[in-house]
Write a protein that holds these residues in place. Structure first.
Motif, PDB file in Angstrom:
ATOM      1  N   PRO A  27       0.800  -1.240   0.000  1.00 44.52           N
ATOM      2  CA  PRO A  27       0.000   0.000   0.000  1.00 44.52           C
ATOM      3  C   PRO A  27       0.825   1.279   0.000  1.00 44.52           C
ATOM      4  CG  PRO A  27      -0.938  -1.586   1.533  1.00 44.52           C
ATOM      5  CD  PRO A  27       0.368  -2.150   1.076  1.00 44.52           C
ATOM      6  N   LEU A  28       2.082   1.226   0.430  1.00 42.37           N
ATOM      7  CA  LEU A  28       2.915   2.430   0.427  1.00 42.37           C
ATOM      8  C   LEU A  28       2.975   3.064  -0.955  1.00 42.37           C
ATOM      9  CD1 LEU A  28       5.975   1.379   2.631  1.00 42.37           C
ATOM     10  CD2 LEU A  28       4.196   3.030   3.215  1.00 42.37           C
ATOM     11  N   SER A  29       3.030   2.241  -1.984  1.00 44.34           N
ATOM     12  CA  SER A  29       3.141   2.751  -3.347  1.00 44.34           C
ATOM     13  C   SER A  29       1.828   2.680  -4.119  1.00 44.34           C
ATOM     14  CB  SER A  29       4.210   1.954  -4.112  1.00 44.34           C
ATOM     15  OG  SER A  29       3.844   0.583  -4.208  1.00 44.34           O
ATOM     16  N   MET A  30       0.764   2.224  -3.468  1.00 41.08           N
ATOM     17  CA  MET A  30      -0.503   2.033  -4.161  1.00 41.08           C
ATOM     18  C   MET A  30      -1.580   3.029  -3.755  1.00 41.08           C
ATOM     19  SD  MET A  30      -0.794  -2.149  -4.130  1.00 41.08           S
ATOM     20  CE  MET A  30      -2.286  -2.193  -5.107  1.00 41.08           C
ATOM     21  N   PHE A 154       7.949  -0.251  -4.877  1.00 42.01           N
ATOM     22  CA  PHE A 154       7.712   0.964  -5.655  1.00 42.01           C
ATOM     23  C   PHE A 154       7.839   0.741  -7.155  1.00 42.01           C
ATOM     24  CE2 PHE A 154       8.216   2.839  -1.492  1.00 42.01           C
ATOM     25  CZ  PHE A 154       7.261   3.857  -1.541  1.00 42.01           C
ATOM     26  N   MET A 155       8.325  -0.418  -7.552  1.00 42.21           N
ATOM     27  CA  MET A 155       8.291  -0.776  -8.973  1.00 42.21           C
ATOM     28  C   MET A 155       6.977  -1.464  -9.324  1.00 42.21           C
ATOM     29  SD  MET A 155      12.200  -2.116  -9.729  1.00 42.21           S
ATOM     30  CE  MET A 155      11.875  -2.482 -11.448  1.00 42.21           C
ATOM     31  N   VAL A 156       6.479  -2.311  -8.417  1.00 45.34           N
ATOM     32  CA  VAL A 156       5.283  -3.113  -8.702  1.00 45.34           C
ATOM     33  C   VAL A 156       3.999  -2.355  -8.373  1.00 45.34           C
ATOM     34  CG1 VAL A 156       4.011  -5.195  -8.041  1.00 45.34           C
ATOM     35  CG2 VAL A 156       6.481  -5.297  -8.394  1.00 45.34           C
ATOM     36  N   THR A 159       2.273   0.274 -10.922  1.00 47.72           N
ATOM     37  CA  THR A 159       1.787  -0.429 -12.109  1.00 47.72           C
ATOM     38  C   THR A 159       0.556  -1.259 -11.788  1.00 47.72           C
ATOM     39  OG1 THR A 159       4.050  -0.550 -12.965  1.00 47.72           O
ATOM     40  CG2 THR A 159       2.420  -2.038 -13.937  1.00 47.72           C
ATOM     41  N   LEU A 160       0.595  -1.950 -10.639  1.00 49.69           N
ATOM     42  CA  LEU A 160      -0.514  -2.815 -10.245  1.00 49.69           C
ATOM     43  C   LEU A 160      -1.782  -2.014 -10.000  1.00 49.69           C
ATOM     44  CD1 LEU A 160      -1.514  -5.635  -9.464  1.00 49.69           C
ATOM     45  CD2 LEU A 160      -0.662  -5.215  -7.136  1.00 49.69           C
ATOM     46  N   VAL A 161      -1.676  -0.923  -9.242  1.00 48.87           N
ATOM     47  CA  VAL A 161      -2.877  -0.155  -8.909  1.00 48.87           C
ATOM     48  C   VAL A 161      -3.464   0.496 -10.157  1.00 48.87           C
ATOM     49  CG1 VAL A 161      -1.736   2.043  -8.346  1.00 48.87           C
ATOM     50  CG2 VAL A 161      -3.863   1.438  -7.207  1.00 48.87           C
ATOM     51  N   THR A 162      -2.617   0.954 -11.065  1.00 50.62           N
ATOM     52  CA  THR A 162      -3.113   1.566 -12.303  1.00 50.62           C
ATOM     53  C   THR A 162      -3.782   0.526 -13.193  1.00 50.62           C
ATOM     54  OG1 THR A 162      -1.317   3.187 -12.206  1.00 50.62           O
ATOM     55  CG2 THR A 162      -2.483   2.961 -14.294  1.00 50.62           C
ATOM     56  N   LEU A 163      -3.150  -0.643 -13.321  1.00 50.51           N
ATOM     57  CA  LEU A 163      -3.701  -1.708 -14.157  1.00 50.51           C
ATOM     58  C   LEU A 163      -5.062  -2.160 -13.646  1.00 50.51           C
ATOM     59  CD1 LEU A 163      -3.215  -3.711 -16.500  1.00 50.51           C
ATOM     60  CD2 LEU A 163      -2.171  -5.250 -14.837  1.00 50.51           C
ATOM     61  N   LEU A 251      11.514   5.209 -17.762  1.00 50.99           N
ATOM     62  CA  LEU A 251      12.721   5.853 -17.245  1.00 50.99           C
ATOM     63  C   LEU A 251      12.806   5.728 -15.725  1.00 50.99           C
ATOM     64  CD1 LEU A 251      12.840   9.121 -19.396  1.00 50.99           C
ATOM     65  CD2 LEU A 251      14.242   7.075 -19.649  1.00 50.99           C
ATOM     66  N   LEU A 252      11.682   5.931 -15.044  1.00 53.98           N
ATOM     67  CA  LEU A 252      11.681   5.821 -13.584  1.00 53.98           C
ATOM     68  C   LEU A 252      11.910   4.376 -13.144  1.00 53.98           C
ATOM     69  CD1 LEU A 252       8.772   8.291 -12.749  1.00 53.98           C
ATOM     70  CD2 LEU A 252      11.218   8.657 -12.415  1.00 53.98           C
ATOM     71  N   ALA A 253      11.394   3.427 -13.932  1.00 60.46           N
ATOM     72  CA  ALA A 253      11.644   2.014 -13.626  1.00 60.46           C
ATOM     73  C   ALA A 253      13.117   1.676 -13.803  1.00 60.46           C
ATOM     74  CB  ALA A 253      10.778   1.124 -14.510  1.00 60.46           C
ATOM     75  N   ILE A 254      13.771   2.276 -14.807  1.00 65.24           N
ATOM     76  CA  ILE A 254      15.205   2.064 -15.020  1.00 65.24           C
ATOM     77  C   ILE A 254      15.995   2.621 -13.844  1.00 65.24           C
ATOM     78  CG2 ILE A 254      17.163   2.801 -16.441  1.00 65.24           C
ATOM     79  CD1 ILE A 254      15.281   2.592 -18.868  1.00 65.24           C
ATOM     80  N   TRP A 255      15.592   3.785 -13.356  1.00 69.26           N
ATOM     81  CA  TRP A 255      16.231   4.380 -12.174  1.00 69.26           C
ATOM     82  C   TRP A 255      16.095   3.441 -10.973  1.00 69.26           C
ATOM     83  CZ3 TRP A 255      14.153   9.068  -8.962  1.00 69.26           C
ATOM     84  CH2 TRP A 255      15.178   9.569  -8.170  1.00 69.26           C
ATOM     85  N   ALA A 256      14.872   2.928 -10.762  1.00 76.26           N
ATOM     86  CA  ALA A 256      14.634   2.006  -9.658  1.00 76.26           C
ATOM     87  C   ALA A 256      15.409   0.702  -9.836  1.00 76.26           C
ATOM     88  CB  ALA A 256      13.138   1.717  -9.528  1.00 76.26           C
ATOM     89  N   LEU A 257      15.560   0.251 -11.083  1.00 69.80           N
ATOM     90  CA  LEU A 257      16.316  -0.975 -11.338  1.00 69.80           C
ATOM     91  C   LEU A 257      17.773  -0.804 -10.933  1.00 69.80           C
ATOM     92  CD1 LEU A 257      16.528  -3.820 -12.517  1.00 69.80           C
ATOM     93  CD2 LEU A 257      16.930  -2.773 -14.757  1.00 69.80           C
ATOM     94  N   GLY A 258      18.359   0.339 -11.250  1.00 71.88           N
ATOM     95  CA  GLY A 258      19.732   0.599 -10.826  1.00 71.88           C
ATOM     96  C   GLY A 258      19.862   0.555  -9.310  1.00 71.88           C
ATOM     97  N   SER A 259      18.883   1.125  -8.627  1.00 68.21           N
ATOM     98  CA  SER A 259      18.903   1.106  -7.162  1.00 68.21           C
ATOM     99  C   SER A 259      18.751  -0.308  -6.623  1.00 68.21           C
ATOM    100  CB  SER A 259      17.776   2.000  -6.623  1.00 68.21           C
ATOM    101  OG  SER A 259      17.714   1.951  -5.220  1.00 68.21           O
ATOM    102  N   LEU A 260      17.852  -1.080  -7.252  1.00 68.47           N
ATOM    103  CA  LEU A 260      17.638  -2.457  -6.795  1.00 68.47           C
ATOM    104  C   LEU A 260      18.911  -3.286  -6.941  1.00 68.47           C
ATOM    105  CD1 LEU A 260      14.497  -4.584  -7.463  1.00 68.47           C
ATOM    106  CD2 LEU A 260      16.735  -5.578  -7.870  1.00 68.47           C
ATOM    107  N   LEU A 261      19.569  -3.175  -8.090  1.00 64.73           N
ATOM    108  CA  LEU A 261      20.795  -3.943  -8.320  1.00 64.73           C
ATOM    109  C   LEU A 261      21.895  -3.552  -7.343  1.00 64.73           C
ATOM    110  CD1 LEU A 261      20.913  -3.953 -12.230  1.00 64.73           C
ATOM    111  CD2 LEU A 261      20.289  -5.845 -10.719  1.00 64.73           C
ATOM    112  N   SER A 262      22.028  -2.257  -7.086  1.00 59.29           N
ATOM    113  CA  SER A 262      23.055  -1.818  -6.141  1.00 59.29           C
ATOM    114  C   SER A 262      22.736  -2.285  -4.727  1.00 59.29           C
ATOM    115  CB  SER A 262      23.195  -0.296  -6.175  1.00 59.29           C
ATOM    116  OG  SER A 262      22.047   0.336  -5.660  1.00 59.29           O
TER     117      SER A 262
END
Length: 400
Positions: A27-30, A154-156, A159-163, A251-262
């Motif tokens: 719910p934090l991101s939804m 914050f990646m999922v 997208t989930l709430v909008t879908l 673009l924001l998902a790519i930013w989050a992906l970099g953070s996730l990998l790090s």
């Protein structure tokens, strides 16, 4: 690289509270986005939708720290169930008020109460890790697990709430958020073996919060929140100027992906530097990595630079939580973590607002100067806090 993760996740009960905490945090991101989608679809007004969503955010920010303090004093199994039931009831009431066209302030009040009741899952999970993982090197890995979980949420979540809201029903996203919060919290609080003991009465002097460190650190996280909020708005505006606004999400998902990998790498690689040193240097690195974005006019080059900047995000957040864990009393760790996360959340809206003004006056690319400046201010505060902490430790008389 996976050995540290296997070690911490094999701790009895850790995997269950980790997964349940991930679900409970969705719910934090939804919710904020879900409110905007619901209210705008029913009223046709984004101003009203934004006001109701802001009421939810304000309620959450105002009561996050008091709720975390209650969790420390009374225990997670007593506070979190009551909090999530209040959250669920108030959010359902807000949905009913919108669906039945109830006038202001009813939707706003219900949203504010829902925000106040939103259970402090992230800080509660990190408090559990602090109790079940005594080795500090493994604790870094455990906090990395939580950073990766936050990025996944914050990646999922958006997208989930909008879908769900666009394909099923405008209420579907918020209903899913309620179910996730209630179900995840129920499983979490059932894990009594890993629950930190309540600290209703701490010995005199042992429960004092180190506000000389925690206060400036919260302000540093406020600046970091401004960076996050500003970067999101600047990225949306940048793609809008290029005539392809839909790419903003990518673009924001790519930013989050970099953070996730790090975050994954940070948890797997032992780091010798202290949490305070890693926090201030990674935050400074993030500010420097955000600087070239103001000079970019290509969408694909922006994607590359956002990906690289994302690599400084999770290590900064992990180190910040580690710094708090080292400073606050064990009986008030949930509250201590809630202080900095609240500071982080509180900075998002002002950062978005300031960047919006700059975009209107100078364009989207120039707005990235604001995000870089916010990161620089946050790093300066962190360096000043570390210096003040060292000065206090030198001045403290040694025991005789």
């Amino acid at each position: 690289m996976l050995t540290p993760y296997r070690r911490v996740l094999s701790v009895p009960g850790a995997l269950v509270f980790c997964v349940s905490g991930l679900v409970a945090r969705l719910p934090l991101s939804m919710v904020g986005l879900g409110i905007v989608v619901l209210v705008s679809s029913r009223t046709g007004s984004y101003a009203t939708a934004g006001a109701v969503s802001a009421s939810y955010i304000i309620g959450n920010a105002a009561f996050a720290i008091p709720q975390a303090r209650l969790v420390d004093r009374l225990g997670q199994s007593r506070v979190l169930p009551a909090a999530v039931l209040l959250f669920a009831a108030a959010l359902v009431a807000m949905m009913a008020a919108v669906e039945t066209d109830r006038p202001a302030p009813w939707p706003h009040l219900c949203a504010a109460v829902a925000g106040a009741g939103m259970p402090q899952i992230g800080s509660s999970i990190r408090a559990r890790w602090s109790m079940v993982v005594p080795d500090r090197r493994d604790l870094q890995t455990a906090f990395a697990v939580e950073a990766v979980a936050d990025e996944s949420v914050f990646m999922v979540g958006p997208t989930l709430v909008t879908l769900l809201a666009t394909t099923l029903h405008p209420l579907a996203g918020l209903v899913t958020a309620v179910l996730a919060a209630v179900g995840g919290t129920a499983v979490l609080v059932s894990q009594r073996r890993t629950e930190p003991p309540p600290m209703l009465h701490l010995p005199h002097g042992e429960g004092d919060m180190p506000w000389a460190v925690l206060g400036p650190l919260a302000l540093s996280n406020f600046a970091l929140g401004m960076l996050f909020g500003g970067a999101e708005v600047a990225t949306v505006a940048f793609t809008d100027e290029k005539g392809d606004k839909a790419v903003a999400g990518v673009l924001l998902a790519i930013w989050a992906l970099g953070s996730l990998l790090s975050g994954v790498i940070t948890g797997a690689v032992p780091l010798r530097a202290s949490s305070s040193a890693r926090f201030r240097w990674f935050l400074l690195g993030l500010a420097l990595l955000m600087t070239p974005l103001a000079l970019v006019h290509s969408t694909w080059l922006l994607a590359v630079l956002l990906f690289l900047a994302g690599f400084a995000v999770s290590p900064t957040l992990i180190a910040g939580v580690g710094w708090v864990e080292e400073q606050v009393p064990a009986g008030r760790i949930t509250e201590g973590i809630a202080v900095i996360t609240t500071g982080l959340s509180a900075g998002v809206a002002p950062g978005a607002a300031v960047v919006g003004v700059v975009i209107d006056a100078h364009g989207a690319s120039s707005a990235y100067w604001v995000t870089a400046a916010a990161g620089g201010v946050g790093a300066a505060l962190a360096f000043a806090t570390a210096a003040a902490t060292r000065s206090l430790s030198w001045q403290r008389p040694s025991p005789t």
